[in-house]
Design a protein around this motif. Structure first.
Motif, short mmCIF file in Angstrom:
data_model
loop_
_atom_site.label_atom_id
_atom_site.label_comp_id
_atom_site.label_asym_id
_atom_site.label_seq_id
_atom_site.Cartn_x
_atom_site.Cartn_y
_atom_site.Cartn_z
N PHE A 73 0.66 8.93 2.01
CA PHE A 73 -0.71 9.27 1.59
C PHE A 73 -1.28 10.41 2.43
O PHE A 73 -0.99 10.52 3.62
CB PHE A 73 -1.57 8.01 1.75
CG PHE A 73 -3.06 8.23 1.82
CD1 PHE A 73 -3.83 8.16 0.67
CD2 PHE A 73 -3.70 8.46 3.03
CE1 PHE A 73 -5.22 8.32 0.72
CE2 PHE A 73 -5.08 8.62 3.11
CZ PHE A 73 -5.84 8.56 1.94
N ARG A 74 -2.09 11.26 1.80
CA ARG A 74 -2.97 12.19 2.52
C ARG A 74 -4.35 12.11 1.89
O ARG A 74 -4.49 11.87 0.68
CB ARG A 74 -2.46 13.63 2.46
CG ARG A 74 -1.15 13.89 3.19
CD ARG A 74 -1.26 13.69 4.69
NE ARG A 74 -0.05 14.12 5.37
CZ ARG A 74 1.05 13.41 5.51
NH1 ARG A 74 1.12 12.20 4.97
NH2 ARG A 74 2.09 13.88 6.16
N GLY A 102 0.80 -1.22 0.00
CA GLY A 102 0.00 0.00 0.00
C GLY A 102 0.82 1.26 0.00
O GLY A 102 2.06 1.24 -0.07
N ILE A 103 0.11 2.38 0.05
CA ILE A 103 0.71 3.69 0.27
C ILE A 103 0.51 4.03 1.74
O ILE A 103 -0.61 4.00 2.25
CB ILE A 103 0.07 4.76 -0.62
CG1 ILE A 103 0.26 4.40 -2.10
CG2 ILE A 103 0.67 6.13 -0.33
CD1 ILE A 103 -0.36 5.39 -3.07
N HIS A 104 1.59 4.30 2.42
CA HIS A 104 1.57 4.53 3.86
C HIS A 104 0.67 5.73 4.19
O HIS A 104 0.86 6.82 3.67
CB HIS A 104 2.99 4.79 4.34
CG HIS A 104 3.18 4.66 5.81
ND1 HIS A 104 2.55 5.47 6.72
CD2 HIS A 104 3.95 3.82 6.54
CE1 HIS A 104 2.93 5.14 7.94
NE2 HIS A 104 3.78 4.13 7.86
N MET A 144 -2.77 -1.22 7.28
CA MET A 144 -2.14 0.09 7.27
C MET A 144 -1.42 0.33 8.59
O MET A 144 -1.93 0.01 9.65
CB MET A 144 -3.18 1.19 7.04
CG MET A 144 -2.59 2.59 6.90
SD MET A 144 -1.17 2.68 5.75
CE MET A 144 -1.86 2.03 4.24
N ARG A 145 -0.23 0.86 8.47
CA ARG A 145 0.53 1.33 9.62
C ARG A 145 0.33 2.84 9.72
O ARG A 145 0.55 3.56 8.76
CB ARG A 145 2.01 1.01 9.43
CG ARG A 145 2.93 1.55 10.51
CD ARG A 145 4.37 1.24 10.16
NE ARG A 145 5.29 1.72 11.19
CZ ARG A 145 5.89 2.91 11.19
NH1 ARG A 145 5.66 3.76 10.19
NH2 ARG A 145 6.70 3.26 12.17
N VAL A 146 -0.10 3.31 10.89
CA VAL A 146 -0.30 4.74 11.08
C VAL A 146 0.88 5.32 11.84
O VAL A 146 1.84 4.62 12.19
CB VAL A 146 -1.64 5.03 11.79
CG1 VAL A 146 -2.80 4.44 11.01
CG2 VAL A 146 -1.63 4.53 13.22
N TYR A 147 0.81 6.62 12.10
CA TYR A 147 1.90 7.26 12.84
C TYR A 147 1.64 7.14 14.34
O TYR A 147 0.64 6.61 14.79
CB TYR A 147 2.07 8.72 12.40
CG TYR A 147 3.49 9.19 12.51
CD1 TYR A 147 4.51 8.59 11.77
CD2 TYR A 147 3.84 10.22 13.37
CE1 TYR A 147 5.83 9.01 11.88
CE2 TYR A 147 5.15 10.65 13.49
CZ TYR A 147 6.13 10.05 12.75
OH TYR A 147 7.44 10.46 12.88
N TYR A 166 0.79 11.39 -1.88
CA TYR A 166 -0.05 10.84 -2.94
C TYR A 166 -1.51 10.83 -2.50
O TYR A 166 -1.82 10.68 -1.33
CB TYR A 166 0.39 9.41 -3.27
CG TYR A 166 1.84 9.31 -3.66
CD1 TYR A 166 2.29 9.80 -4.88
CD2 TYR A 166 2.77 8.73 -2.79
CE1 TYR A 166 3.63 9.72 -5.24
CE2 TYR A 166 4.11 8.64 -3.14
CZ TYR A 166 4.54 9.14 -4.37
OH TYR A 166 5.86 9.06 -4.71
N HIS A 167 -2.38 10.98 -3.50
CA HIS A 167 -3.82 10.97 -3.27
C HIS A 167 -4.44 9.80 -4.02
O HIS A 167 -4.00 9.46 -5.12
CB HIS A 167 -4.44 12.28 -3.74
CG HIS A 167 -3.87 13.49 -3.07
ND1 HIS A 167 -3.68 14.70 -3.71
CD2 HIS A 167 -3.42 13.67 -1.80
CE1 HIS A 167 -3.16 15.57 -2.85
NE2 HIS A 167 -3.00 14.97 -1.70
#
Length: 497
Positions: A342-343, A51-53, A102-105, A363-364
């Motif tokens: 990602f945002r 994925g995109i982080h 997904m890994r978040v912050y 990236y969107h």
């Protein structure tokens, strides 16, 4: 496995008629993700992902507001809590483009400059000199919602605790609560480490205000990570931390958050399930060979995960991603890999964004032509191809047709605002002088994918048609992509003065 690209239906959804199945919301996961040697398992199925982080599913940096000058660290930013609509949109954007995990912050730590910079954090200072830090209930409700929505839509989460760095407030800021130094975080006899252990306990034992479950019973939580890029991890630090997490959350996995190396002791620690690394060119490790080196170093003893890599061309990123998909050592492959970063969409239209020191923008999804300087569509293709390969599929599944977007209340038709559909690429705007129509198309092929969007100055779409004084106009918007169109949005009105 293909159904995972579009979400997951739990056992309870099997009750009822076919019509009910098609309209019922996604329900809880059937299983915790488990470890079987060097593999992750969802029940009896191997679980791999790409994925995109997406670091900011629970706290968002509003780069459009610029730098907070009151923060003497020189890069203080304006952070804010996401709306429920935003979080739901971001998580659906991930799941509907194929993301399974997904890994978040990290959890953010308070600084002396937060009030001046109009921001809140997850971790607050103790109320007494030697007391323990506190969780900010306002912040944690957004964390609750992230977990609940991930469970609803079918996204597994990797949750790191504390940062090595000070961007969101990390080990240095935690140590400052006790007059200690940042490296005391790694000293298991320090007050800072005791505070870190206490934070872990508070978080894992927290009851989710939305689901009613304790965090250690949330199947959406795949793994707890000791922290983000913990360069100074020692054997004692990892051993005590991993054991503490595993005691508190025996059904969830533990990831060693060490950075730039593979710890020999983590390979044999019974409480460590996943070993990760991050690749960036500035560290001279951003290449396909690093995947091979890491797999050999781990020697098939634990699960391997490429937590972050990026800030390079799409072609280069594809070479690393393909190594993560295919490279094998003693039967072991990477369980997953994420490209940074990602945002998601804003509540009132457009996207949040972040510009890195390299010039790369976030990236969107699902990818837009406006991001051509960032090779956005090519990078999304790299990721969606890898997702399919990780699932064992021969082809990439097409995007589903988008759901209806949400049109916001209209202050002026010269700046129409809407929350885009999670996989919408373009929009069609219609206007009428009656709520029941007939409807006239006033804009078609409109995009909300502009990078660097500033809602204070930029307009995504304005009604180009003349308007008569005293007349009330009604507006609606439809989303579409290459797979089809949504139904129309809600209707909003505006009376021309």
């Amino acid at each position: 496995m293909k159904k995972l690209i579009l979400g997951r239906v739990g056992k309870k959804a099997l009750v009822g008629t076919l019509a009910a199945l098609l309209t019922a919301p996604t329900l809880a996961f059937d299983h915790f993700i488990s470890r079987d040697g060097h593999q992750l398992k969802d029940g009896d199925q191997v679980f791999r992902f790409a994925g995109i982080h997406a670091p900011e599913l629970h706290r968002i940096e509003n780069d459009a507001r610029g730098v907070c000058k009151e923060d003497p660290r020189g890069w203080g930013q304006y952070f804010q809590w996401p709306t429920a609509d935003e979080q739901d949109n971001w998580i659906q954007s991930l799941v509907l483009t194929g993301h399974k995990a997904m890994r978040v912050y990290v959890l953010s730590v308070a600084t002396p400059y937060d009030e001046a910079c109009e921001r809140e954090t997850h971790i607050l200072p103790p109320t007494s000199k030697d007391g323990m830090p506190r969780l900010n209930e306002v912040a944690m409700v957004h964390y609750d919602r992230m977990i609940a929505l991930s469970d609803k839509h079918g996204l597994r989460l990797i949750l790191p605790f504390i940062d090595h760095w000070k961007w969101w407030g990390g080990r240095e800021q935690l140590a400052a609560f006790y007059g200690e130094q940042e490296d005391d975080f790694y000293d298991t006899s320090s007050k800072t480490y005791a505070a870190y252990q206490h934070i872990i306990e508070q978080v894992i034992h927290r009851t989710n205000t939305i689901t009613g479950r304790k965090y250690n019973q949330e199947k959406a939580i795949m793994a707890w990570e000791t922290g983000n890029e913990l360069k100074g991890s020692t054997e004692a630090f990892v051993r005590e931390t991993a054991a503490h997490i595993k005691r508190l959350a025996p059904n969830q996995l533990v990831m060693d958050g060490t950075y730039l190396k593979i710890n020999e002791f983590s390979k044999t620690d019974p409480n460590v399930d996943i070993i990760s690394n991050h690749f960036y060119t500035v560290n001279n490790n951003n290449n396909p060979e690093e995947v091979r080196k890491n797999l050999r170093a781990i020697d098939g003893k634990k699960v391997y995960f490429v937590g972050e890599f990026g800030l390079e061309s799409a072609e280069f990123l594809n070479s690393v991603m393909q190594a993560a998909v295919h490279e094998e050592y003693k039967g072991a492959k990477a369980a997953g890999a994420f490209i940074w970063g990602f945002r998601g969409r804003r509540h009132d239209g457009g996207f949040y964004w972040h510009r890195e020191y390299t010039g790369h923008y976030s990236y969107h999804l699902p990818g837009f032509p406006e991001g051509f300087r960032n090779e956005e569509q090519a990078v999304v293709d790299v990721v969606r191809t890898a997702i399919a390969q990780m699932n064992g599929d021969d082809t990439v599944m097409p995007l589903p047709a988008p759901q209806a977007p949400t049109l916001r209340a209209i202050d002026t038709p010269n700046n129409l605002k809407w929350l885009g559909a999670p996989v919408g690429r373009w929009y069609r705007f219609e206007r009428a002088t009656s709520q029941s129509g007939p409807w006239q198309v006033i804009g078609d092929g409109i995009s909300d994918g502009r990078n660097g969007f500033d809602p204070a100055t930029d307009v995504l779409f304005a009604d180009p048609m003349p308007r008569e004084a005293g007349t009330t106009y009604f507006y609606r918007v439809t989303a579409f992509n290459e797979s089809g169109h949504s139904g129309p949005s809600n209707i909003e009105s505006f009376k021309q003065p």
